[in-house]
Write an enzyme that holds these catalytic residues in place. Structure first.
Site, PDB file in Angstrom:
ATOM      1  N   ASN A 101      -0.213  12.080   2.053  1.00 38.36           N
ATOM      2  CA  ASN A 101       0.488  10.992   1.367  1.00 38.36           C
ATOM      3  C   ASN A 101       0.656  11.349  -0.106  1.00 38.36           C
ATOM      4  OD1 ASN A 101       0.809   8.996   3.437  1.00 38.36           O
ATOM      5  ND2 ASN A 101      -1.390   8.636   3.356  1.00 38.36           N
ATOM      6  N   LYS A 137      -5.716  -2.282  -0.626  1.00 34.60           N
ATOM      7  CA  LYS A 137      -6.511  -2.070   0.594  1.00 34.60           C
ATOM      8  C   LYS A 137      -7.059  -3.394   1.110  1.00 34.60           C
ATOM      9  CE  LYS A 137      -7.854   1.908   2.579  1.00 34.60           C
ATOM     10  NZ  LYS A 137      -7.473   3.305   2.417  1.00 34.60           N
ATOM     11  N   GLU A 162     -13.524   4.498  -1.980  1.00 36.23           N
ATOM     12  CA  GLU A 162     -12.088   4.759  -1.900  1.00 36.23           C
ATOM     13  C   GLU A 162     -11.645   5.713  -3.000  1.00 36.23           C
ATOM     14  OE1 GLU A 162      -8.366   4.620  -0.241  1.00 36.23           O
ATOM     15  OE2 GLU A 162     -10.158   3.615   0.518  1.00 36.23           O
ATOM     16  N   ASP A 163     -11.029   6.821  -2.606  1.00 37.93           N
ATOM     17  CA  ASP A 163     -10.386   7.767  -3.522  1.00 37.93           C
ATOM     18  C   ASP A 163     -11.336   8.329  -4.582  1.00 37.93           C
ATOM     19  OD1 ASP A 163      -8.085   7.682  -2.118  1.00 37.93           O
ATOM     20  OD2 ASP A 163      -6.969   6.411  -3.494  1.00 37.93           O
ATOM     21  N   ASN A 190      -1.665   5.844  10.050  1.00 39.75           N
ATOM     22  CA  ASN A 190      -1.993   4.968   8.924  1.00 39.75           C
ATOM     23  C   ASN A 190      -3.428   4.470   9.082  1.00 39.75           C
ATOM     24  OD1 ASN A 190      -2.131   2.781   7.062  1.00 39.75           O
ATOM     25  ND2 ASN A 190       0.089   2.506   7.206  1.00 39.75           N
ATOM     26  N   TYR A 237       0.854  -1.184   0.000  1.00 37.72           N
ATOM     27  CA  TYR A 237       0.000   0.000   0.000  1.00 37.72           C
ATOM     28  C   TYR A 237       0.893   1.238   0.000  1.00 37.72           C
ATOM     29  CZ  TYR A 237      -4.378   2.442   0.452  1.00 37.72           C
ATOM     30  OH  TYR A 237      -5.446   3.255   0.208  1.00 37.72           O
ATOM     31  N   ARG A 264      -9.340  10.517  -7.479  1.00 39.17           N
ATOM     32  CA  ARG A 264      -8.417  11.229  -6.573  1.00 39.17           C
ATOM     33  C   ARG A 264      -7.564  10.197  -5.851  1.00 39.17           C
ATOM     34  NH1 ARG A 264      -7.016  12.496  -1.817  1.00 39.17           N
ATOM     35  NH2 ARG A 264      -8.435  10.912  -1.004  1.00 39.17           N
ATOM     36  N   ASP A 304     -13.292   5.545   3.441  1.00 40.29           N
ATOM     37  CA  ASP A 304     -12.083   5.498   4.255  1.00 40.29           C
ATOM     38  C   ASP A 304     -11.324   6.814   4.212  1.00 40.29           C
ATOM     39  OD1 ASP A 304     -10.226   4.001   5.950  1.00 40.29           O
ATOM     40  OD2 ASP A 304      -8.855   4.195   4.261  1.00 40.29           O
ATOM     41  N   ASP A 305     -11.336   7.502   3.074  1.00 43.27           N
ATOM     42  CA  ASP A 305     -10.631   8.777   2.969  1.00 43.27           C
ATOM     43  C   ASP A 305     -11.228   9.815   3.915  1.00 43.27           C
ATOM     44  OD1 ASP A 305      -8.985   7.949   0.623  1.00 43.27           O
ATOM     45  OD2 ASP A 305     -10.955   7.821  -0.303  1.00 43.27           O
TER      46      ASP A 305
END
Length: 560
Positions: A420, A183, A255-256, A464, A111, A165, A278-279
């Site tokens: 990140n 993930k 996610e993203d 994290n 990851y 993203r 999660d973001d």
């Protein structure tokens, strides 16, 4: 045994012991069945493997040691990433055994930070082996039937992205598939969610990345991103198809997704299905856990902090909202009062009431009645925050002047540089410790090595998300959760903060060691599952008498 599910449900993979004589080649070509040199002499005879393998027999532990040594010989981080992904393609039990036994060493190559480069080059390193589902706009109206093409029916955890993203790297289109794959590998490595229950998905709605559109070898759709009602309908078709196929307790992790869609989609779906972003929420929970754990070093409770964010995107707004929620839980104040503890700086300066009309929706709740200032340093001087949280992806934005100013105002300034990958971090731990004379309580989003300063060893805490999302996933799988709420995220954060041992705090580290991640994930999962049963949002009934023992029993352990 490989290919065997630890909990109920239909699974189309087979057990090697059921494979008929002469099917040895098929067994070796099936990642969930393959043991490589781990097959015993009796198994080789029974399954038609004689002659297909060298005569030596190795234990799984010996194979793990050989594999980790081979990985260490790879010269670049991306080569290590490709090596591990190739291993997953041919021998999944060994892959997860390596991840489980060497989590701390291997995680950066599965990851962050290496997955960022892997996504940028995903079309180049694509290996023609299905590791998830690619659902494109060409498939509209067929998504439910396409889910039947995946060889496993008992899916309980889905991570899906539209690639808009990816980390701090922007629009990667279909190449963002590296994120769901990585993930879900961590769901297994860090929390024991069985890999056969996991499904990575990419929704290919196009890309606005001109480099991808111009690349003759780009593997996704070559047109600009779909937006508006058609986009929403496509996402909606997928969500409904997944629930219809896998049931109301299937966990769907956004996610993203880009800022324009992330909050909107989460708010639309979170009361309808078992989902989280999660973001927004995972990042928020791990950051909140760091704040809660930092009390042992600063003496400041969460409700007595004044927070200043550098960056006001989905990560920043998610953290800010969960901090406000935590203050509400701790004090009983209204959420509006609690939000007054949190301030934000974006590309136009301090988010404030005078800018309300031009603000995106997710910033408006943090637009307070204060004078506008144009930059971070001015905001620090004006607001005198106790905690500075970076989620801007602007490298070096926490410069010497800013950190020294924070240190003048606070005995132990809280400095979180969470962006990140590493190249985007607002500052390094060495800079934070040096400019604060060793007094900063520091956390970062990506891993950094320990720092020696004035004769003391400081261990930078890595905020994290892997401390949170695997435990959330394990909880939802273990109890059959039908919803994931803000209260779950707060409870997960508290469980994580409580798991930080004293020796880590003595080194100014506010997170547990990643080597202990499975036990940490278990604590998070038990706390969240207990809340699901308490709030009537668990579908696996009745509640086990010994919840911790039950949750531990469903954790997958790679083995032969």
């Amino acid at each position: 045994m490989p290919g065997e599910t630890t909990t109920g449900g239909a699974c189309r993979t087979e057990d090697p012991e059921d494979a008929s004589l002469g099917n040895g080649y098929r067994v070796l070509k099936t990642p969930s069945l393959n043991k490589g040199l781990g097959f015993t002499s009796a198994e080789r005879q029974a399954m038609g493997l004689k002659g297909l393998l060298p005569p030596a027999t190795l234990t799984l532990e010996a194979q793990v040691e050989m594999t980790i040594q081979e990985m260490r010989r790879k010269s670049t981080p991306l080569e290590k990433y490709v090596f591990l992904q190739s291993l997953q393609d041919v021998h999944s039990t060994l892959y997860y055994a390596v991840l489980s036994r060497h989590t701390y060493e291997v995680m950066p190559f599965v990851y962050t930070p290496v997955v960022g480069e892997a996504c940028q080059k995903f079309s180049q390193i694509y290996r023609h082996t299905p590791q998830g589902l690619y659902l494109s706009l060409q498939d509209r109206g067929q998504l439910r039937s396409i889910l039947d093409n995946w060889p496993v029916d008992d899916i309980r955890a889905i991570v899906f992205t539209d690639g808009e993203r990816i980390l701090g790297l922007g629009d990667q289109g279909i190449d963002g598939m590296g994120i769901p794959i990585g993930k879900l590998a961590l769901y297994t490595a860090c929390a024991g969610v069985h890999p056969s229950h996991c499904l990575p998905v990419t929704l290919d709605v196009g890309t606005n990345n001109q480099g991808k559109l111009d690349d003759p070898y780009y593997i996704g759709l070559k047109h600009r991103r779909l937006t508006g009602p058609e986009y929403d309908a496509f996402v909606g078709e997928f969500m409904e198809a997944a629930v219809d196929k896998y049931g109301k307790s299937v966990m769907l992790q956004f996610e993203d997704f880009g800022n324009n869609n992330a909050f909107r989609l989460l708010h639309h779906w979170q009361e309808k299905v078992c989902c989280f972003n999660d973001d927004i929420q995972g990042t928020a929970a791990v950051a909140l856990a760091g704040i809660l754990a930092s009390t042992a070093l600063t003496g400041i409770q969460v409700e007595n902090h004044r927070f200043l964010f550098m960056g006001a995107g989905e990560a920043g707004a998610g953290i800010a909202e969960l901090i406000a929620y935590a203050i509400k839980v701790e004090t009983g104040k209204t959420i509006e009062e609690c939000r007054k503890h949190v301030f934000m700086v974006d590309s136009k300066g301090l988010v404030c009431l005078s800018r309300l009309g031009g603000l995106q929706h997710h910033k408006r709740d943090f637009a307070h009645d204060v004078d506008h200032v144009p930059d971070l340093l001015s905001a620090v001087k004006a607001l005198k925050p106790t905690a500075l949280i970076g989620v801007s992806t602007l490298a070096k934005s926490f410069n010497e002047t800013v950190i020294r100013e924070m240190s003048v105002m606070n005995k132990r300034p809280v400095i979180f540089a969470l962006s990140n990958p590493t190249s985007k971090a607002e500052c390094t731990p060495e800079e934070a410790y040096k400019w604060s004379n060793g007094m900063a309580v520091f956390a970062s989003g990506s891993p950094f090595e320990p720092v020696e300063f004035n004769g003391k060893t400081y261990i930078p805490g890595q905020g994290n998300n892997a401390y949170i999302f695997p435990g959330i996933g394990l909880a939802t799988v273990a109890c059959g959760a039908t919803r994931i709420t803000d209260l779950d995220m707060y409870i997960a954060a508290k469980a994580l903060a409580d798991a930080v041992p004293e020796d880590r705090l003595e080194a100014s580290c506010i997170y547990p060691h990643l080597e202990n991640i499975r036990e940490v994930s278990l604590k998070v999962a038990v706390a969240v599952a207990a809340n699901k049963y308490a709030t009537g949002q668990a579908s696996i009934l009745p509640q086990p008498i010994d919840l911790e023992s039950y949750v531990r029993s469903v954790m997958y352990e790679p083995g032969y």
